[in-house]
Design a protein around this motif. Structure first.
Motif, PDB file in Angstrom:
ATOM      1  N   VAL A  10       0.912  -1.277  -0.289  1.00 45.27           N
ATOM      2  CA  VAL A  10      -0.462  -0.401   0.134  1.00 45.27           C
ATOM      3  C   VAL A  10       0.801   1.155   0.195  1.00 45.27           C
ATOM      4  O   VAL A  10       0.228   2.194  -0.360  1.00 45.27           O
ATOM      5  N   GLY A  11       2.350   0.891   0.439  1.00 48.53           N
ATOM      6  CA  GLY A  11       3.181   2.237   0.214  1.00 48.53           C
ATOM      7  C   GLY A  11       3.268   3.259   1.302  1.00 48.53           C
ATOM      8  O   GLY A  11       3.914   4.067   1.091  1.00 48.53           O
ATOM      9  N   ILE A  12       2.514   2.890   2.335  1.00 46.92           N
ATOM     10  CA  ILE A  12       2.370   3.829   3.783  1.00 46.92           C
ATOM     11  C   ILE A  12       1.942   2.838   4.301  1.00 46.92           C
ATOM     12  O   ILE A  12       0.771   2.074   4.789  1.00 46.92           O
ATOM     13  N   ILE A  13       2.083   3.218   5.953  1.00 48.37           N
ATOM     14  CA  ILE A  13       2.031   3.005   7.521  1.00 48.37           C
ATOM     15  C   ILE A  13       1.641   4.328   8.408  1.00 48.37           C
ATOM     16  O   ILE A  13       3.138   5.031   8.432  1.00 48.37           O
ATOM     17  N   ASN A  14       0.663   4.292   9.106  1.00 46.86           N
ATOM     18  CA  ASN A  14       0.405   5.465   9.306  1.00 46.86           C
ATOM     19  C   ASN A  14      -0.152   5.387  10.840  1.00 46.86           C
ATOM     20  O   ASN A  14      -0.267   4.085  10.949  1.00 46.86           O
ATOM     21  N   PRO A  15      -0.338   5.712  11.845  1.00 48.64           N
ATOM     22  CA  PRO A  15      -1.213   5.615  12.932  1.00 48.64           C
ATOM     23  C   PRO A  15      -2.063   5.288  13.098  1.00 48.64           C
ATOM     24  O   PRO A  15      -3.175   5.131  13.785  1.00 48.64           O
ATOM     25  N   GLY A  16      -3.153   5.590  12.070  1.00 45.55           N
ATOM     26  CA  GLY A  16      -4.592   4.842  11.306  1.00 45.55           C
ATOM     27  C   GLY A  16      -4.352   3.926  11.574  1.00 45.55           C
ATOM     28  O   GLY A  16      -5.514   3.125  12.267  1.00 45.55           O
ATOM     29  N   GLU A  17      -3.323   2.615  11.257  1.00 42.95           N
ATOM     30  CA  GLU A  17      -3.664   1.822  11.488  1.00 42.95           C
ATOM     31  C   GLU A  17      -3.575   0.994  12.914  1.00 42.95           C
ATOM     32  O   GLU A  17      -4.275   0.349  13.393  1.00 42.95           O
ATOM     33  N   PHE A  18      -3.589   1.901  13.906  1.00 49.13           N
ATOM     34  CA  PHE A  18      -3.892   1.337  15.407  1.00 49.13           C
ATOM     35  C   PHE A  18      -5.510   1.997  15.655  1.00 49.13           C
ATOM     36  O   PHE A  18      -5.804   1.339  16.822  1.00 49.13           O
ATOM     37  N   ALA A  19      -5.976   2.177  14.949  1.00 49.45           N
ATOM     38  CA  ALA A  19      -7.228   2.555  15.400  1.00 49.45           C
ATOM     39  C   ALA A  19      -7.621   1.527  15.653  1.00 49.45           C
ATOM     40  O   ALA A  19      -8.632   0.619  15.059  1.00 49.45           O
ATOM     41  N   PRO A  20      -8.652   1.909  16.901  1.00 44.04           N
ATOM     42  CA  PRO A  20      -9.530   0.844  17.689  1.00 44.04           C
ATOM     43  C   PRO A  20     -10.610  -0.120  16.886  1.00 44.04           C
ATOM     44  O   PRO A  20     -11.157  -1.202  16.676  1.00 44.04           O
ATOM     45  N   ALA A  21     -11.075   1.298  15.736  1.00 43.66           N
ATOM     46  CA  ALA A  21     -11.794   0.805  14.656  1.00 43.66           C
ATOM     47  C   ALA A  21     -11.328  -0.691  14.124  1.00 43.66           C
ATOM     48  O   ALA A  21     -12.552  -1.654  13.365  1.00 43.66           O
ATOM     49  N   ASN A  22     -10.718  -0.375  13.438  1.00 40.90           N
ATOM     50  CA  ASN A  22      -9.162  -1.503  12.413  1.00 40.90           C
ATOM     51  C   ASN A  22      -9.937  -3.027  13.180  1.00 40.90           C
ATOM     52  O   ASN A  22     -10.000  -3.559  12.360  1.00 40.90           O
ATOM     53  N   SER A  23      -9.238  -3.331  14.392  1.00 43.38           N
ATOM     54  CA  SER A  23      -9.167  -3.891  15.072  1.00 43.38           C
ATOM     55  C   SER A  23     -10.768  -4.927  15.191  1.00 43.38           C
ATOM     56  O   SER A  23     -10.951  -5.861  14.911  1.00 43.38           O
ATOM     57  N   ILE A  24     -11.472  -4.550  14.999  1.00 45.16           N
ATOM     58  CA  ILE A  24     -12.725  -4.864  15.408  1.00 45.16           C
ATOM     59  C   ILE A  24     -13.197  -4.993  13.592  1.00 45.16           C
ATOM     60  O   ILE A  24     -13.979  -5.724  13.585  1.00 45.16           O
TER      61      ILE A  24
END
Ligand SMILES: Nc1ncnc2c1ncn2[C@@H]1O[C@H](COP(=O)(O)OP(=O)(O)OP(=O)(O)O)[C@@H](O)[C@H]1O
Ligand SMILES: [Mg+2]
Lengths: 384, 252
Positions: free
Chosen positions: A280-294
């Motif tokens: 995807v060419g990027i990693i940012n703190p949004g990947e830690f967002a609680p919604a992602n885990s859900i």
């Protein structure tokens, strides 16, 4: 010993799944690289990257299922392990940029120059080596899961309380990674990658290789998980899920049984994240967002938890749906996801794979009864 | 001095044990001694503290006061549930507790004495001796025909037996059996008494039960608990003839 262990995971459905994944690892690069763009069989670049990304999601869902489906630990923080693996890979990719950044600084990534930092922080050392970064992809999520699980399982935190603290864990990490002085690029994260192992990261061949690596990593994940759940240890996982106290009074330590699975699962999630980032060419703190885990929980539930194939099917289908939905009706996606989860819980409590298995079993029993009865010996009708 | 002697020769030794829950004394200065190879029946009204006593022996509940010794020398108050199980104390819960989604056979496989850690379990292969042991236990608990069915499919009484079978597989020195015949038919009850007597030939057993017919069939020394302490002890006839026992438990 290891090969015998892995061979224990083979059964018909797993074999088919492995064959499909390996075939995809070969076929997709061929369709992308060797088939001319004019042919309808040609696989365009965006599709290779998209499906490659889905495969890393599938590996993440499989990792979650190992702890949730088989051991009853509903982790609402698995995206954190995925993101940590992703950051470890991202740090390697940042170091590969070298002096080609906007500021042309050979020693420091752009964001550090921008922040006026004079030297590389200690935790960035080693990441210019691929092997070291790959080690960290596994060690960092694994270690975090081990320490977290050590305390949580030992204190006998279970059920919804455990879910809540996993959610808190990923939230805390998100806040931390958003901070510029953490040294991971703040809210911009890590991006503008140039190459990986000396190959241009945008090149068709590299994309194909990343896709193949994702398919093979998923295949390996399937093989390991399948062998694990079919071993005696796998029976212990299920036992810990169903009757923890019974286990204790038999002399087991459920906390250790869980800790092993939780750590392994975090490592799998980290590997998935590491494969995700270059695609995807990027990693940012949004990947830690609680919604992602859900979301990962929803994929797994939809596909069917407690099965190997379920989370993979769930991840592919829900993300396929998401790609379509976010194109057509972006603002409705979260509602659709919520509705999907509720519908699954109400109508398909065992997910797609569970429902399919139930239907299949019912049919077989009916057919079995139908074919046995008339053929059965009429003289020897059983008493009662 | 006599106490010291009993401590070292008995398989289980409880002395002056007390425990309170929010000020309520569930166990009150309880003393009980079990000799090696002995089977003991415990009776007593609801809430007498029978299950709580087992909780204390197995490390689930810590006593506020008193001594609990196993096998002469081991201070059970210093160990947790898993350690106590590994020392050789097995327990059947009052509510039958088996691994419902595992097959009958797998329930026994998991109970079988052996390594208890994750890594050895990963690479474990069933040996011939283990298989034979499982077969023998399945015969004993009369579930051989249902070995591949999930435990959830068993009747209440069969789950009780499976749990007893798991104790056998665990191979403990001392078995604590809480209400084993609840929910069983008369024939099953009789069968269970036979099974426990058989088990008691090679191990020490404590059986808690309300079913007097069953206790009579066991034909062992009886202890009656009431309000967390021993009310009477002796043969069933002695105990059931005791006026206080009649008053609080058996009814007039
Ligand atoms: N963990 C606990 N917390 C609070 N109270 C408890 C706890 N465990 C037991 N008790 C109380 O202690 C008393 C003794 O309970 P226990 O279960 O030992 O009785 P019992 O003799 O096994 O009765 P039954 O024949 O009904 O099984 C009861 O009043 C019970 O409510
Ligand atoms: Mg009780």
């Amino acid at each position: 010993m290891i090969s015998r262990f892995l061979a224990g995971g083979l059964e018909r459905r797993i074999n088919i799944l492995l064959a499909i994944l390996i075939a995809a690892a070969v076929l997709v690069p061929v369709l992308h690289l060797a088939v001319p763009a004019s042919s309808p069989l040609h696989m365009p670049t965006y599709a290779v990257a998209l499906f490659g990304k889905y495969l890393t999601y599938a590996l993440l869902a499989l990792a979650l299922d190992l702890v949730w489906g088989f051991c009853g630990i509903l982790s609402l923080g698995h995206a954190a392990f995925f993101a940590l693996g992703g950051y470890a890979m991202g740090m390697y990719l940042m170091r590969q940029i070298g002096a080609r950044g906007v500021y042309g600084n050979p020693d420091l990534p752009d964001f550090m120059v921008f922040l006026n930092w004079k030297e590389l922080p200690w935790f960035w050392h080693g990441f210019d080596h691929f092997w070291f970064a790959m080690l960290m992809v596994m060690v960092v999520p694994g270690l975090l899961a081990f320490v977290f699980g050590w305390f949580a399982f030992r204190s006998r935190v279970t059920g919804v309380y455990l879910s809540i603290i996993t959610q808190a864990l990923t939230y805390a990490l998100m806040l931390a990674f958003f901070r510029n002085n953490m040294g991971f690029g703040g809210n911009n994260g890590l991006t503008d990658f140039k190459d990986i192992l000396g190959f241009n990261i945008q090149a068709d061949a590299t994309r194909s290789a990343l896709f193949a690596a994702s398919a093979l990593a998923l295949a390996l994940g399937v093989l390991v998980t399948s062998a694990l759940v079919r071993s005696k240890y796998g029976k212990l996982l299920i036992a810990a899920r169903d009757a923890e106290s019974r286990m204790r009074f038999l002399g087991y330590r459920p906390e250790n049984i869980k800790l092993f699975a939780f750590t392994l699962s975090a490592i799998m999630a980290g590997i998935a994240g590491a494969l995700y980032v270059p695609q995807v060419g990027i990693i940012n703190p949004g990947e830690f967002a609680p919604a992602n885990s859900i979301e990962v929980v929803v994929w797994t539930a939809v596909g069917g938890r407690g099965t190997i194939i379920g989370p993979i099917i769930g991840a592919l289908m829900v993300n396929g749906g998401k790609s379509w939905f976010t194109g057509a009706l972006p603002e409705l996606w979260l509602f659709a996801l919520g509705a999907l989860f509720i519908a699954t819980t109400l109508f398909l409590p065992k997910g797609i794979v569970g429902a399919w298995e139930g239907w299949w079993k019912q049919r077989r029993e009916r057919d079995g009864a139908a074919s046995v009865l008339p053929a059965g010996n009429p003289v020897e009708s059983p008493a009662e | 001095m006599t106490i010291g002697e009993t401590t070292t020769t008995s398989i289980l030794y409880l002395n002056g044990v007390s425990v309170s829950f929010d000020g309520f004394r569930a166990i009150n200065n309880l003393s009980l001694v079990l000799e090696p190879g002995e089977m003991r029946a415990i009776i007593g009204p609801n809430g007498a503290g029978k299950t709580t006593m087992m909780d204390i022996i197995t490390g689930k509940t810590r006593p506020d006061a008193g001594e609990v010794f196993f096998d002469g020398k081991v201070d059970l108050t210093k160990h947790d549930e898993s350690e106590i199980a590994m020392l050789g104390i097995g327990r059947k819960f009052q509510k039958p507790t088996v691994f419902e989604s595992h097959t009958v056979e797998d329930n026994l496989v998991l109970a079988l004495a052996g390594p208890r850690n994750a890594i050895p379990a990963l690479f474990h292969r069933q040996t011939k001796t283990e298989r034979e042991r499982i077969d023998a236990i399945l015969q004993t608990i009369r579930l051989a025909a249902r070995r591949s069915e999930p435990a959830a499919a068993l009747s209440h009484g069969q789950k009780q037996w499976l749990e007893i079978g798991m104790l056998l597989a665990q191979d403990p020195k001392l078995l604590l059996v809480d209400e084993p015949v609840a929910g069983m038919t008369d024939a099953e009850t009789e069968e269970t008494a036979r099974l426990l007597r058989e088990i008691a030939q090679t191990r020490s057993v404590i059986v808690v039960e309300h079913d007097m017919q069953f206790v009579r069939e066991l034909d062992v020394k009886v202890t009656c608990l009431h309000e967390g302490t021993v009310l009477a002890e002796g043969s069933l006839d002695q105990v059931s003839g005791d006026n206080r026992v009649i008053e609080v438990y058996l009814g007039r």
